[in-house]
Design a protein around this motif. Structure first.
Motif, PDB file in Angstrom:
ATOM      1  N   TYR A 124      33.067  22.273 -22.920  1.00  0.00           N
ATOM      2  CA  TYR A 124      34.060  21.288 -22.529  1.00  0.00           C
ATOM      3  C   TYR A 124      33.639  20.607 -21.243  1.00  0.00           C
ATOM      4  O   TYR A 124      32.869  21.134 -20.465  1.00  0.00           O
ATOM      5  CB  TYR A 124      35.418  21.956 -22.309  1.00  0.00           C
ATOM      6  N   ILE A 125      34.187  19.422 -21.019  1.00  0.00           N
ATOM      7  CA  ILE A 125      33.927  18.722 -19.766  1.00  0.00           C
ATOM      8  C   ILE A 125      34.750  19.426 -18.696  1.00  0.00           C
ATOM      9  O   ILE A 125      35.951  19.551 -18.814  1.00  0.00           O
ATOM     10  CB  ILE A 125      34.351  17.239 -19.888  1.00  0.00           C
ATOM     11  N   ALA A 126      34.111  19.906 -17.655  1.00  0.00           N
ATOM     12  CA  ALA A 126      34.800  20.757 -16.681  1.00  0.00           C
ATOM     13  C   ALA A 126      35.374  19.952 -15.530  1.00  0.00           C
ATOM     14  O   ALA A 126      35.017  18.800 -15.321  1.00  0.00           O
ATOM     15  CB  ALA A 126      33.806  21.764 -16.123  1.00  0.00           C
ATOM     16  N   PRO A 127      36.265  20.579 -14.776  1.00  0.00           N
ATOM     17  CA  PRO A 127      36.818  19.908 -13.604  1.00  0.00           C
ATOM     18  C   PRO A 127      35.710  19.490 -12.665  1.00  0.00           C
ATOM     19  O   PRO A 127      34.750  20.205 -12.484  1.00  0.00           O
ATOM     20  CB  PRO A 127      37.676  20.993 -12.941  1.00  0.00           C
ATOM     21  N   SER A 128      35.842  18.341 -12.077  1.00  0.00           N
ATOM     22  CA  SER A 128      34.788  17.870 -11.180  1.00  0.00           C
ATOM     23  C   SER A 128      35.028  18.435  -9.794  1.00  0.00           C
ATOM     24  O   SER A 128      36.034  19.079  -9.538  1.00  0.00           O
ATOM     25  CB  SER A 128      34.775  16.354 -11.114  1.00  0.00           C
ATOM     26  N   GLN A 129      34.076  18.221  -8.922  1.00  0.00           N
ATOM     27  CA  GLN A 129      34.141  18.882  -7.625  1.00  0.00           C
ATOM     28  C   GLN A 129      34.615  17.995  -6.493  1.00  0.00           C
ATOM     29  O   GLN A 129      34.890  18.464  -5.409  1.00  0.00           O
ATOM     30  CB  GLN A 129      32.759  19.431  -7.268  1.00  0.00           C
TER      31      GLN A 129
ATOM     32  N   TYR B 186      36.086  10.472 -18.762  1.00  0.00           N
ATOM     33  CA  TYR B 186      34.803  10.886 -18.224  1.00  0.00           C
ATOM     34  C   TYR B 186      33.875   9.685 -18.076  1.00  0.00           C
ATOM     35  O   TYR B 186      33.184   9.513 -17.080  1.00  0.00           O
ATOM     36  CB  TYR B 186      34.178  11.949 -19.141  1.00  0.00           C
TER      37      TYR B 186
ATOM     38  N   PHE C  66      30.346  18.321 -24.533  1.00  0.00           N
ATOM     39  CA  PHE C  66      29.745  17.772 -23.335  1.00  0.00           C
ATOM     40  C   PHE C  66      28.241  17.592 -23.426  1.00  0.00           C
ATOM     41  O   PHE C  66      27.694  16.550 -23.051  1.00  0.00           O
ATOM     42  CB  PHE C  66      30.081  18.688 -22.154  1.00  0.00           C
TER      43      PHE C  66
ATOM     44  N   GLU D  34      26.697  16.813 -10.958  1.00  0.00           N
ATOM     45  CA  GLU D  34      27.602  16.034 -10.115  1.00  0.00           C
ATOM     46  C   GLU D  34      27.190  15.978  -8.672  1.00  0.00           C
ATOM     47  O   GLU D  34      27.583  15.081  -7.950  1.00  0.00           O
ATOM     48  CB  GLU D  34      28.988  16.654 -10.170  1.00  0.00           C
ATOM     49  N   ASN D  35      26.479  16.983  -8.217  1.00  0.00           N
ATOM     50  CA  ASN D  35      26.048  16.963  -6.829  1.00  0.00           C
ATOM     51  C   ASN D  35      24.732  17.720  -6.683  1.00  0.00           C
ATOM     52  O   ASN D  35      24.003  17.869  -7.663  1.00  0.00           O
ATOM     53  CB  ASN D  35      27.149  17.490  -5.909  1.00  0.00           C
TER      54      ASN D  35
ATOM     55  N   ARG E 169      25.259  22.751  -7.084  1.00  0.00           N
ATOM     56  CA  ARG E 169      26.466  23.096  -6.323  1.00  0.00           C
ATOM     57  C   ARG E 169      27.709  22.828  -7.163  1.00  0.00           C
ATOM     58  O   ARG E 169      28.800  23.300  -6.879  1.00  0.00           O
ATOM     59  CB  ARG E 169      26.499  22.282  -5.018  1.00  0.00           C
ATOM     60  N   ASP E 170      27.556  22.086  -8.247  1.00  0.00           N
ATOM     61  CA  ASP E 170      28.722  21.821  -9.088  1.00  0.00           C
ATOM     62  C   ASP E 170      29.040  23.010  -9.988  1.00  0.00           C
ATOM     63  O   ASP E 170      29.793  22.902 -10.939  1.00  0.00           O
ATOM     64  CB  ASP E 170      28.537  20.538  -9.923  1.00  0.00           C
ATOM     65  N   LYS E 171      28.428  24.162  -9.713  1.00  0.00           N
ATOM     66  CA  LYS E 171      28.682  25.445 -10.377  1.00  0.00           C
ATOM     67  C   LYS E 171      28.117  25.538 -11.786  1.00  0.00           C
ATOM     68  O   LYS E 171      28.367  26.512 -12.486  1.00  0.00           O
ATOM     69  CB  LYS E 171      30.185  25.760 -10.447  1.00  0.00           C
TER      70      LYS E 171
ATOM     71  N   VAL F 264      25.435  22.896 -21.257  1.00  0.00           N
ATOM     72  CA  VAL F 264      25.920  22.845 -19.891  1.00  0.00           C
ATOM     73  C   VAL F 264      26.763  24.103 -19.712  1.00  0.00           C
ATOM     74  O   VAL F 264      27.786  24.261 -20.349  1.00  0.00           O
ATOM     75  CB  VAL F 264      26.787  21.589 -19.658  1.00  0.00           C
TER      76      VAL F 264
ATOM     77  N   GLN G 120      29.059  26.596 -17.669  1.00  0.00           N
ATOM     78  CA  GLN G 120      29.939  26.493 -16.507  1.00  0.00           C
ATOM     79  C   GLN G 120      30.680  27.768 -16.220  1.00  0.00           C
ATOM     80  O   GLN G 120      31.894  27.754 -16.044  1.00  0.00           O
ATOM     81  CB  GLN G 120      30.922  25.343 -16.755  1.00  0.00           C
TER      82      GLN G 120
END
Lengths: 544, 342
Positions: free
Chosen positions: A15-20, A244, A433, B109-110, B129-131, B149, B151
């Motif tokens: 899944y598309i995960a929460p962003s940071q 997204y 994703f 993302e980073n 760092r985006d885990k 991916v 997570q």
């Protein structure tokens, strides 16, 4: 992506995960240094800045709304609790209660017509859990909402999905024609030539060594395909994907079809067509939709779906399948003991004849059957080919459409073959994703040779949405993967009927919209997307 | 007692050097730096190993620090991981003797903290760092497809490393755990979570067989983990029928600060560690089996002066099996030799 990691099923973490990072850092205007400031809080909790000369200026509250968090969930406001309280069964109970009071006190101005739209995926989820057929589930839901709770209409989004399919297909045909006229013809000819050569090689048993292309060749596909935006067309029905894309890959937005999703088509049907038909103001209708995921809540609250003129949203509240189940518990209802009520509302896809009633859906994947329908329609409209199977993936030996499974089960390619063996259309599905990543990368670098991609955020399609009923069995009895397969097969027991054969819809369309290419049609049936630009003005948002 | 002797100093970078990674087969060292370049170094002549020169500079591929660099098993490609959230893929053009950036992988993302190439050359892993940990497959004509991916870490992932012969990945994270990733029918999943460290795990390395892992942590210890297969003789339970790892040895008290890097020599089985206490230590195994014992045999204090040592790597083949490369915040890379004084 506003998708709580708590919703991730075991073994299926694509899944598309929460962003940071928050996309809405607070902007603080740097004013001239006026020395230390004093802040006062009054009794109402408002903040005032007191300047040196004693004058007070009210400070604006920094606010982040659900809309801001459309594609971001890196901070506090993205907590599930916020999503849930803003669109929850509590809200629905509140409206139902207000209705009751309005009737008691004979105050029609406080009364609202309550409309519930049920998605076939939510229905399938409930059917799988309670071991029933989708039609039985639907009839019980009609009883639950109309007779037990007091709603007025119960609709099936399979009905409005037909609108979405037709509109998407129409847009695709337009785009394809535009694309062919603007250099696409040459491109296609070149690709077909390549196909022919590969075929020849395979037959000759030769294998040309693959030369690694140099970096200079990156933009030198010789076709400028990186600049044209008509192809590929990407599906828009999945708000997880759309959000997204808006946040992270603004460059692909022109590729996303403008046609609304089934949920929002139903919203338009209810708040425009139904409202005028029943002489009700759109704001006096409360529209609830039952959906397989939480992202549909975000979709419903998009500003594009807010009718400013009537100060109301097309869809007021989205409840997930799981939340509906909670409602059964809260209402002390045993779902499997509920009586079945008649499905008599207009926006449903059922047929009643002397012997029995049947529910109908659409052929294709559980995410709506977009690819299958657009393929069939495009083949017919563009190439005059009429023998495309309704679901090519289940007709493996047909010569018209070759279906290939890609790296994993969530990627499939569909190739439409002309009579002379040339590949005329190249479609694909990309769920989850990792597959979205690959499609986006290809589109961005101009290397995507597909004409249409059905992009969906959830691996396994909508039956595997984050708001569906989780596996009620223990892992030894039935694994999570097998549970999803079961829900999918229940979903598929509802036979597909093409939108063209939906007589009720056709007559409504003719009456309500008329000309499909008119501005009115576009205004009602299409929407827009907005790339989220990150303003990095705030030094606190600096990353290092 | 063995000791470490300085062989050469490689100066040239304009900012801290993050990693010094050896070419898989040749005597070439790649260093990546905060100055956004990667430099390749080779000895000036075959006879004199104390003088090295920079033979290539890979420039212009990234907008921020290059935190990690990895060679493909053939040595013809390199991957660079940068804080600008992209991974650069570079290819060596033999005819022009030049390195060119042939692809840029986006998606994280980073800041990307580490990149690793599998022993088969088919897979690439990156972590950030985006885990998340991303696994890519190398396709022909410089296309890389995202396979997965992952997570499941709850914090910044510091490093990824592949098993020396199988397509099994290990990742180390700020969440104090190490995760092992395997593939099952096109789906990658976490087959084991190694808990035990009491602070960030900065680095890890597999031994030559792949049955053991050494990890370095902010808790100032090194841990040696051993793999136990399902139905093992020792009776260690293996949930979900996958091999599991247990700590068999903890090396503590050897460093006074965070240990940033660790390397397990595939040639002579020594372990080298580099720490924020500015020392490099070398350990050898003195007892094996289920309760192995390790002993510190060599130390260099202030290997990079007062600066942190970011990375330590053993030479991968017999040719110079006693060489160690280190990279420091002083912008210098150093090559050391483990000398056995008899």
């Amino acid at each position: 992506m506003a998708f709580s990691s708590a919703l991730v099923l075991t073994d299926l973490n694509d899944y598309i995960a929460p962003s940071q990072a928050c996309i809405k850092p607070v902007e603080v205007e740097k004013s001239e240094d006026q020395g230390p400031t004093e802040i006062k809080v009054d009794l109402e909790g408002d903040y005032y800045e007191i300047s040196k000369d004693g004058g007070e200026s009210k400070l604006e509250k920094a606010s982040i709304t659900l809309n801001d968090c459309l594609a971001c969930s890196g901070c506090v406001t993205s907590a599930e609790s916020v999503l849930i309280t803003m669109q929850s069964q509590e809200e629905l109970y509140g409206i139902l209660n207000t209705n009751r009071l309005a009737i008691e006190h004979n105050d029609p101005s406080q009364h609202r017509t309550i409309v519930i739209s049920i998605s076939p995926q939510s229905r399938a989820s409930l059917a799988a859990k309670y071991n029933m057929e989708p039609l039985q589930v639907h009839k019980r839901l009609v009883y639950f909402f109309k007779h037990h709770l007091g709603a007025h209409h119960v609709f099936d989004t399979s009905f409005s999905r037909d609108l979405s399919l037709v509109e998407s297909a129409r847009e695709f045909v337009d785009r394809f024609r535009r694309y062919m006229a603007n250099g696409g013809e040459k491109l296609e000819a070149a690709l077909q030539q390549q196909d022919a050569e590969k075929q020849q090689e395979a037959e000759d048993g030769k294998r040309r060594p693959r030369a690694r292309r140099r970096a200079a060749a990156k933009n030198e596909d010789g076709d400028g395909s990186a600049t044209q935006q008509d192809m590929p067309m990407l599906a828009s029905a999945c708000p997880g994907w759309v959000c997204y894309a808006e946040k992270t890959h603004g460059a692909v937005i022109p590729h996303i079809t403008a046609a609304k999703s089934p949920q929002q088509m139903m919203g338009t049907l209810v708040k425009d067509y139904l409202a005028s038909k029943t002489n009700t103001s759109p704001s006096a209708i409360y529209h609830v939709s039952v959906m397989p995921c939480y992202d549909k809540k975000l979709e419903a609250s998009r500003p594009d779906f807010f009718l400013e003129q009537f100060n109301t949203r097309e869809v007021d509240c989205v409840l997930t399948t799981g939340e509906i189940e909670k409602m059964f518990m809260e209402q002390n209802v045993q779902f499997d003991r509920l009586p079945e009520a008649e499905i008599d509302d207009m926006f449903n896809k059922t047929v009643t004849n002397a012997e029995m009633q049947m529910a109908f859906g659409t052929a294709g994947s559980s995410s709506g059957g977009y690819l299958e329908y657009i393929l069939r329609t495009a083949a017919r409209e563009l190439f005059n080919i009429h023998d495309v199977p309704t679901d090519p993936a289940t007709a493996p030996n047909n010569a018209r459409v070759i279906v290939k499974t890609g790296k994993n089960a969530d990627v499939r390619e569909y190739f439409l073959q002309g009579d002379d063996g040339r590949i005329l259309l190249r479609f694909a599905t990309a769920f989850g994703f990792r597959n979205i990543q690959n499609i986006v990368r290809k589109v961005k670098s101009g290397k995507c040779s597909y004409h249409y991609v059905e992009v969906m955020a959830c691996p396994g399609g909508c039956v595997n949405g984050g708001g569906q009923i989780p596996n009620p069995n223990s892992e030894e009895v039935l694994s999570a993967k097998d549970w999803v397969s079961r829900v999918e097969s229940v979903y598929q027991t509802v036979p597909g009927v093409a939108p063209e054969e939906n007589e009720v819809l056709k007559s409504i369309y003719d009456e309500w919209i008329g000309d499909p290419s008119s501005e009115r049609a576009h205004k009602l049936l299409r929407t827009q997307y907005h790339a989220v630009t990150q303003s990095l003005a705030n030094p606190l948002a600096t990353k290092w | 007692m063995p000791r470490l002797e300085l062989v050469a100093e490689l100066e040239g970078h304009q900012d801290r050097v993050w990693q010094a990674i050896w070419h898989p087969t040749k005597t070439i060292l790649a260093t990546c730096s905060g100055d956004k370049t990667v430099r390749l170094w080779a000895p000036a002549s075959h006879s004199d190993m104390s003088s090295w020169q920079c033979i290539h500079t890979l420039d212009g591929g990234h907008k921020r620090t290059i935190r990690s660099v990895a060679w493909s098993p053939s040595g013809n490609e390199m991957a660079t991981a940068s804080f600008d959230a992209t991974t650069g893929i570079w290819e060596h053009d033999m005819r022009e003797n030049d390195w060119e950036c042939v692809a840029t992988l986006e998606g994280h993302e980073n800041e990307i903290k580490s990149v690793a190439w599998s022993s088969s050359g088919q897979l690439l892993a990156t972590c950030s760092r985006d885990k998340s940990v991303w696994i890519w497959e190398v396709e022909s004509d410089n296309d890389f497809e995202c396979l997965s991916v992952l997570q499941e870490h709850s914090q910044d992932v510091k490093m990824v490393a592949w098993h020396p012969h199988q397509e099994i990945l290990a990742s180390a994270s700020y969440d104090d755990t190490i995760k092992i990733w395997r593939e099952d029918d096109d789906d990658w999943y976490c087959s084991d979570t190694l808990q035990g460290h009491t602070s960030t795990v900065w680095a890890l390395d597999f031994d030559a067989s792949g049955d053991q892992i050494v990890s370095a942590s902010d808790d100032q210890t090194l841990r040696i983990w051993k793999m136990y297969k399902p139905n093992n003789a020792q009776g260690i339970p293996t949930p979900s029928n996958d091999p599991t790892y247990r700590t068999v040895c903890t090396l503590s008290g050897y460093h006074g600060r965070c240990i940033y890097s660790v390397s397990w020599s595939k040639v002579n089985n020594h372990i080298a560690s580099a720490s924020g206490d500015n020392t490099i230590r070398v350990f050898t195994q003195t007892a094996g089996g289920d309760e192995p014992a390790w002993e510190a045999v060599a130390t260099i204090k202030d290997a990079h002066g007062v600066h942190d040592i970011n990375n330590v790597t053993w030479f991968p083949t017999q040719q110079h099996g006693d060489w160690l490369a280190t990279a420091g915040d002083d912008g210098v890379a150093r090559i050391w030799r483990l000398v056995q004084d008899d």
